[in-house]
Design a protein around this motif. Structure first.
Motif, PDB file in Angstrom:
ATOM      1  N   ASP A 222       0.823  -1.216   0.000  1.00  0.00           N
ATOM      2  CA  ASP A 222       0.000   0.000   0.000  1.00  0.00           C
ATOM      3  C   ASP A 222       0.852   1.258   0.000  1.00  0.00           C
ATOM      4  O   ASP A 222       0.612   2.183   0.766  1.00  0.00           O
ATOM      5  CB  ASP A 222      -0.923   0.041   1.239  1.00  0.00           C
ATOM      6  N   GLY A 223       1.896   1.250  -0.807  1.00  0.00           N
ATOM      7  CA  GLY A 223       2.704   2.458  -0.924  1.00  0.00           C
ATOM      8  C   GLY A 223       3.630   2.718   0.245  1.00  0.00           C
ATOM      9  O   GLY A 223       4.232   3.785   0.328  1.00  0.00           O
ATOM     10  N   MET A 224       3.749   1.781   1.143  1.00  0.00           N
ATOM     11  CA  MET A 224       4.661   1.959   2.278  1.00  0.00           C
ATOM     12  C   MET A 224       5.699   0.846   2.264  1.00  0.00           C
ATOM     13  O   MET A 224       5.415  -0.277   1.859  1.00  0.00           O
ATOM     14  CB  MET A 224       3.893   1.876   3.611  1.00  0.00           C
ATOM     15  N   LEU A 225       6.907   1.189   2.734  1.00  0.00           N
ATOM     16  CA  LEU A 225       7.944   0.166   2.895  1.00  0.00           C
ATOM     17  C   LEU A 225       7.753  -0.478   4.261  1.00  0.00           C
ATOM     18  O   LEU A 225       7.674   0.204   5.275  1.00  0.00           O
ATOM     19  CB  LEU A 225       9.328   0.800   2.824  1.00  0.00           C
ATOM     20  N   VAL A 226       7.682  -1.805   4.256  1.00  0.00           N
ATOM     21  CA  VAL A 226       7.417  -2.532   5.495  1.00  0.00           C
ATOM     22  C   VAL A 226       8.572  -3.499   5.748  1.00  0.00           C
ATOM     23  O   VAL A 226       9.110  -4.082   4.822  1.00  0.00           O
ATOM     24  CB  VAL A 226       6.101  -3.327   5.365  1.00  0.00           C
ATOM     25  N   ALA A 227       8.931  -3.642   7.017  1.00  0.00           N
ATOM     26  CA  ALA A 227       9.999  -4.585   7.351  1.00  0.00           C
ATOM     27  C   ALA A 227       9.512  -6.012   7.164  1.00  0.00           C
ATOM     28  O   ALA A 227       8.367  -6.336   7.476  1.00  0.00           O
ATOM     29  CB  ALA A 227      10.434  -4.371   8.803  1.00  0.00           C
ATOM     30  N   ALA A 228      10.371  -6.859   6.640  1.00  0.00           N
ATOM     31  CA  ALA A 228      10.012  -8.264   6.431  1.00  0.00           C
ATOM     32  C   ALA A 228      10.781  -9.193   7.364  1.00  0.00           C
ATOM     33  O   ALA A 228      10.426 -10.348   7.513  1.00  0.00           O
ATOM     34  CB  ALA A 228      10.258  -8.669   4.982  1.00  0.00           C
ATOM     35  N   VAL A 229      11.851  -8.691   7.961  1.00  0.00           N
ATOM     36  CA  VAL A 229      12.624  -9.543   8.863  1.00  0.00           C
ATOM     37  C   VAL A 229      12.800  -8.784  10.168  1.00  0.00           C
ATOM     38  O   VAL A 229      12.565  -7.575  10.252  1.00  0.00           O
ATOM     39  CB  VAL A 229      14.010  -9.896   8.291  1.00  0.00           C
ATOM     40  N   ALA A 230      13.230  -9.495  11.187  1.00  0.00           N
ATOM     41  CA  ALA A 230      13.508  -8.862  12.475  1.00  0.00           C
ATOM     42  C   ALA A 230      14.968  -8.441  12.490  1.00  0.00           C
ATOM     43  O   ALA A 230      15.856  -9.266  12.342  1.00  0.00           O
ATOM     44  CB  ALA A 230      13.236  -9.848  13.608  1.00  0.00           C
ATOM     45  N   GLY A 231      15.206  -7.146  12.654  1.00  0.00           N
ATOM     46  CA  GLY A 231      16.587  -6.708  12.651  1.00  0.00           C
ATOM     47  C   GLY A 231      16.689  -5.211  12.780  1.00  0.00           C
ATOM     48  O   GLY A 231      15.763  -4.525  13.220  1.00  0.00           O
ATOM     49  N   VAL A 232      17.811  -4.695  12.322  1.00  0.00           N
ATOM     50  CA  VAL A 232      18.120  -3.283  12.480  1.00  0.00           C
ATOM     51  C   VAL A 232      17.889  -2.563  11.161  1.00  0.00           C
ATOM     52  O   VAL A 232      18.277  -3.057  10.104  1.00  0.00           O
ATOM     53  CB  VAL A 232      19.597  -3.120  12.920  1.00  0.00           C
ATOM     54  N   VAL A 233      17.271  -1.396  11.236  1.00  0.00           N
ATOM     55  CA  VAL A 233      17.005  -0.633  10.015  1.00  0.00           C
ATOM     56  C   VAL A 233      18.273   0.103   9.609  1.00  0.00           C
ATOM     57  O   VAL A 233      18.943   0.707  10.435  1.00  0.00           O
ATOM     58  CB  VAL A 233      15.881   0.398  10.254  1.00  0.00           C
ATOM     59  N   GLU A 234      18.578   0.032   8.341  1.00  0.00           N
ATOM     60  CA  GLU A 234      19.736   0.770   7.834  1.00  0.00           C
ATOM     61  C   GLU A 234      19.289   1.715   6.742  1.00  0.00           C
ATOM     62  O   GLU A 234      18.589   1.302   5.828  1.00  0.00           O
ATOM     63  CB  GLU A 234      20.746  -0.207   7.227  1.00  0.00           C
ATOM     64  N   ARG A 235      19.698   2.950   6.861  1.00  0.00           N
ATOM     65  CA  ARG A 235      19.396   3.904   5.789  1.00  0.00           C
ATOM     66  C   ARG A 235      20.710   4.423   5.240  1.00  0.00           C
ATOM     67  O   ARG A 235      21.493   5.035   5.953  1.00  0.00           O
ATOM     68  CB  ARG A 235      18.583   5.071   6.330  1.00  0.00           C
ATOM     69  N   VAL A 236      20.947   4.168   3.982  1.00  0.00           N
ATOM     70  CA  VAL A 236      22.128   4.708   3.314  1.00  0.00           C
ATOM     71  C   VAL A 236      21.602   5.564   2.182  1.00  0.00           C
ATOM     72  O   VAL A 236      21.111   5.052   1.183  1.00  0.00           O
ATOM     73  CB  VAL A 236      23.017   3.577   2.762  1.00  0.00           C
ATOM     74  N   ASN A 237      21.667   6.873   2.331  1.00  0.00           N
ATOM     75  CA  ASN A 237      21.053   7.797   1.380  1.00  0.00           C
ATOM     76  C   ASN A 237      19.588   7.423   1.214  1.00  0.00           C
ATOM     77  O   ASN A 237      18.815   7.502   2.121  1.00  0.00           O
ATOM     78  CB  ASN A 237      21.806   7.796   0.046  1.00  0.00           C
ATOM     79  N   LYS A 238      19.221   6.957   0.018  1.00  0.00           N
ATOM     80  CA  LYS A 238      17.803   6.655  -0.190  1.00  0.00           C
ATOM     81  C   LYS A 238      17.481   5.175  -0.047  1.00  0.00           C
ATOM     82  O   LYS A 238      16.338   4.774  -0.226  1.00  0.00           O
ATOM     83  CB  LYS A 238      17.391   7.084  -1.598  1.00  0.00           C
ATOM     84  N   LEU A 239      18.503   4.385   0.231  1.00  0.00           N
ATOM     85  CA  LEU A 239      18.276   2.945   0.312  1.00  0.00           C
ATOM     86  C   LEU A 239      17.904   2.569   1.733  1.00  0.00           C
ATOM     87  O   LEU A 239      18.648   2.833   2.669  1.00  0.00           O
ATOM     88  CB  LEU A 239      19.551   2.206  -0.122  1.00  0.00           C
ATOM     89  N   VAL A 240      16.758   1.965   1.879  1.00  0.00           N
ATOM     90  CA  VAL A 240      16.296   1.531   3.193  1.00  0.00           C
ATOM     91  C   VAL A 240      16.274   0.011   3.205  1.00  0.00           C
ATOM     92  O   VAL A 240      15.650  -0.614   2.355  1.00  0.00           O
ATOM     93  CB  VAL A 240      14.873   2.065   3.494  1.00  0.00           C
ATOM     94  N   SER A 241      16.975  -0.581   4.138  1.00  0.00           N
ATOM     95  CA  SER A 241      16.957  -2.040   4.226  1.00  0.00           C
ATOM     96  C   SER A 241      16.965  -2.432   5.695  1.00  0.00           C
ATOM     97  O   SER A 241      17.277  -1.626   6.568  1.00  0.00           O
ATOM     98  CB  SER A 241      18.155  -2.645   3.495  1.00  0.00           C
ATOM     99  N   VAL A 242      16.588  -3.659   5.952  1.00  0.00           N
ATOM    100  CA  VAL A 242      16.596  -4.179   7.319  1.00  0.00           C
ATOM    101  C   VAL A 242      17.599  -5.319   7.362  1.00  0.00           C
ATOM    102  O   VAL A 242      17.512  -6.265   6.591  1.00  0.00           O
ATOM    103  CB  VAL A 242      15.209  -4.688   7.740  1.00  0.00           C
ATOM    104  N   ARG A 243      18.539  -5.198   8.250  1.00  0.00           N
ATOM    105  CA  ARG A 243      19.582  -6.206   8.354  1.00  0.00           C
ATOM    106  C   ARG A 243      19.213  -7.162   9.495  1.00  0.00           C
ATOM    107  O   ARG A 243      19.219  -6.764  10.635  1.00  0.00           O
ATOM    108  CB  ARG A 243      20.907  -5.511   8.620  1.00  0.00           C
ATOM    109  N   PRO A 244      18.923  -8.424   9.163  1.00  0.00           N
ATOM    110  CA  PRO A 244      18.586  -9.350  10.251  1.00  0.00           C
ATOM    111  C   PRO A 244      19.820  -9.677  11.061  1.00  0.00           C
ATOM    112  O   PRO A 244      20.932  -9.720  10.548  1.00  0.00           O
ATOM    113  CB  PRO A 244      18.050 -10.588   9.518  1.00  0.00           C
TER     114      PRO A 244
END
Lengths: 231, 305
Positions: B44-66
């Motif tokens: 629904d137009g939102m980025l949602v975490a899929a794993v349990a971990g730490v959020v990392e933001r590098v410039n525009k890249l958002v990822s979750v590191r388990p």
């Protein structure tokens, strides 16, 4: 079985003390042990890994669930639990990320003092997160022992084995919070009812009991993932 | 060779720990203007975490590191691995991944730097190169169809490692860098394997040995083999132990494992007058970790909300 205290001193809507531990098994990709007081379940998750050709799915991962009782061979009850767990987790796991692989969930019931299916669901959720398998949401589950009239007032949350055996029916409810509904009550992910006929209003009341427990169980799982062992 | 295990005391939560953790289903941010990284999905137009971990933001890249994902591996990664099995024309090695890694006989350096086809005699002499429980450094060459890693030691800097200690950390904590082989100025050498295996050893034996070029020598390239017990004086061993414990602390507090944080923790522990084994006591550990965070050595922003 009304507003009196239960045998272990709880009220009708109280959970038992719970414990959660992750990373218990070194060789599994993910593992967790979840206990509702004396009920203890150990879950191991392997995957994504190789899958047999006949079970291979071209567009998503195949989720396999195996449930084993504390003693003896698996029987109908374990098979039913396998089907329930599969029905809950197969849509929750983002299988499209790993097509043509298998994610195996192995559930070992270590001690069964009631609410075994709910404990298995809670343990599986933590084990999947421990393995780093992508999930759409984090589920939690509780069991309810139903009174003969099906009324919410006579239902017992998180029953122990003696309460389960004396109850007229049993309900296992799993909830998961949809991403866009952070403030709303969690949605139902699994509803398994056996042995009682319930009116819709009665069901609503039971579901509210389960939803109330969701945040507590999720917080416990979160802390276990962050710290190791929490009681 | 020592095995260093993390201490039994649980890692205490630090201030802000709650803010950095996400579990599956938690919304991170809007999809517009951000790139979706690993561990997230769009709903629904939102980025949602899929794993349990730490959020990392590098410039525009958002990822979750388990926290606890097995090492996946990419071609070109430097890894430290342990030989588990000697098979037909290959060694099976433990690389902390879902499957064992494979080191083919054709992927190692032959003595004398020869480039020739491996004969049956080479196959019979495989145990002269590596046997079970040897620790070696290698590079990921390719992947087999079933996802198993194929390694190679086709450079003199890779090979058997001796006279050192292996420390295991979470693979996600080791970042790609220009150099994974690092020698500290106090005489300790480290290899930061991308798979979470960190080898810490004596620096004197780090340079490639001259006799690796000898014809008839059955050794592959490698470091540390020639170091004798006498090279490992008490002080060198104590420094090695301190570096190992610094790495264990970084793993315990889920901080990036690299040369700079390790060096900073090493210096801080000496300043504070701690012995290497006292570094792992909970009260000292918190002191060191807070000092490290405050010093700004950890350049990576780890999910400040």
């Amino acid at each position: 079985m009304a507003a009196d205290m239960r045998r272990d001193g709880r009220s009708a809507a109280m959970l038992r003390p719970m414990a959660c531990e992750r990373g218990v098994l070194r060789r599994a990709d993910g593992s967790a042990r979840y206990s509702h007081d004396l009920t203890s379940v150990l879950v191991a998750v392997y995957g994504p890994c190789e899958v047999k050709k006949r079970r291979e799915e071209l567009e998503r991962a195949t989720v396999e669930v195996i449930v084993r009782p504390p003693a003896g061979p698996p029987r109908a009850r374990e098979r039913e639990m396998e089907a329930q767990l599969h029905g809950l987790f197969a849509p929750l796991i983002v299988g499209a990320l790993h097509p043509r692989t298998a994610i195996s969930i192995v559930v070992q019931l270590v001690d069964d003092d009631g609410s075994a299916c709910a404990a298995a669901i809670n343990a599986t959720a933590v084990a999947l997160m421990d393995a780093g398998v992508a999930l759409r949401a984090m589920p939690s589950a509780v069991a309810l022992a139903l009174g003969a009239d099906g009324d919410a007032a006579s239902a017992l949350l998180d029953p122990c084995r003696s309460e389960e055996e004396r109850a007229a029916g049993a309900l296992t409810i799993a909830c998961a919070r949809a991403p866009s509904a952070a403030d709303a009550p969690p949605a139902i992910a699994l509803l398994a009812c056996a042995g009682a006929a319930l009116e819709p209003e009665q069901l609503d009341a039971h579901v509210r009991l389960a939803q109330g427990s969701h945040d507590l169980i999720c917080e416990l799982a979160r802390r276990a993932l962050a710290e190791g062992m929490v009681v | 060779m020592l095995w260093v295990r993390p201490p039994a005391t649980p890692a205490p939560p630090h201030a802000g720990a709650r803010a950095t953790w996400v579990t599956p289903g938690e919304e991170l941010c809007e999809e517009v203007g951000f790139l979706r990284g690993h561990g997230t999905y769009v709903k629904d137009g939102m980025l949602v975490a899929a794993v349990a971990g730490v959020v990392e933001r590098v410039n525009k890249l958002v990822s979750v590191r388990p926290y606890n994902a097995r090492y996946g591996g990419e071609v070109g990664d430097v890894v430290v691995c342990r030989v588990v099995d000697v098979g037909a024309k290959r060694w099976k090695v433990d690389v902390n991944a879902r499957q064992k890694g494979v080191l083919l006989l054709s992927s190692i350096n032959l003595p004398g730097g020869e480039q020739r086809r491996r004969t049956a005699e080479d196959q019979l002499n495989m145990r002269q190169f590596y046997v079970e429980h040897d620790v070696l450094s290698a590079e990921v060459q390719t992947f087999f169809a079933d996802g198993a890693m194929s390694l190679h030691t086709r450079s003199l800097k890779y090979g058997k490692l001796g006279c050192g200690t292996l420390v295991t950390v979470a693979p996600s904590l080791v970042r790609r860098a220009k150099q994974h082989f690092h020698t500290f100025d106090f005489g300790v050498a480290t290899i930061f394997g991308m798979n979470g295996f960190i080898w810490v050893g004596i620096a004197t034996a780090l340079s490639p040995k001259a006799d690796a070029m000898d014809v008839g020598s059955t050794r592959d390239g490698g470091i540390g083999e020639e170091a004798q017990e006498s090279d490992a004086s008490f002080h060198v061993r104590e420094r090695t132990c301190r570096v190992c414990n610094a790495i264990v602390l970084l793993d315990r507090f889920f901080m990036p494992v690299a040369a700079a944080p390790v060096h900073a923790l090493y210096e801080k522990s000496i300043e504070a007058g701690m012995s290497p084994w006292d570094m792992l006591l909970p009260e000292n550990a918190i002191l060191l970790a807070d000092g490290l965070r405050a010093s700004g050595v950890l350049g990576v922003r780890v999910a400040d909300e």
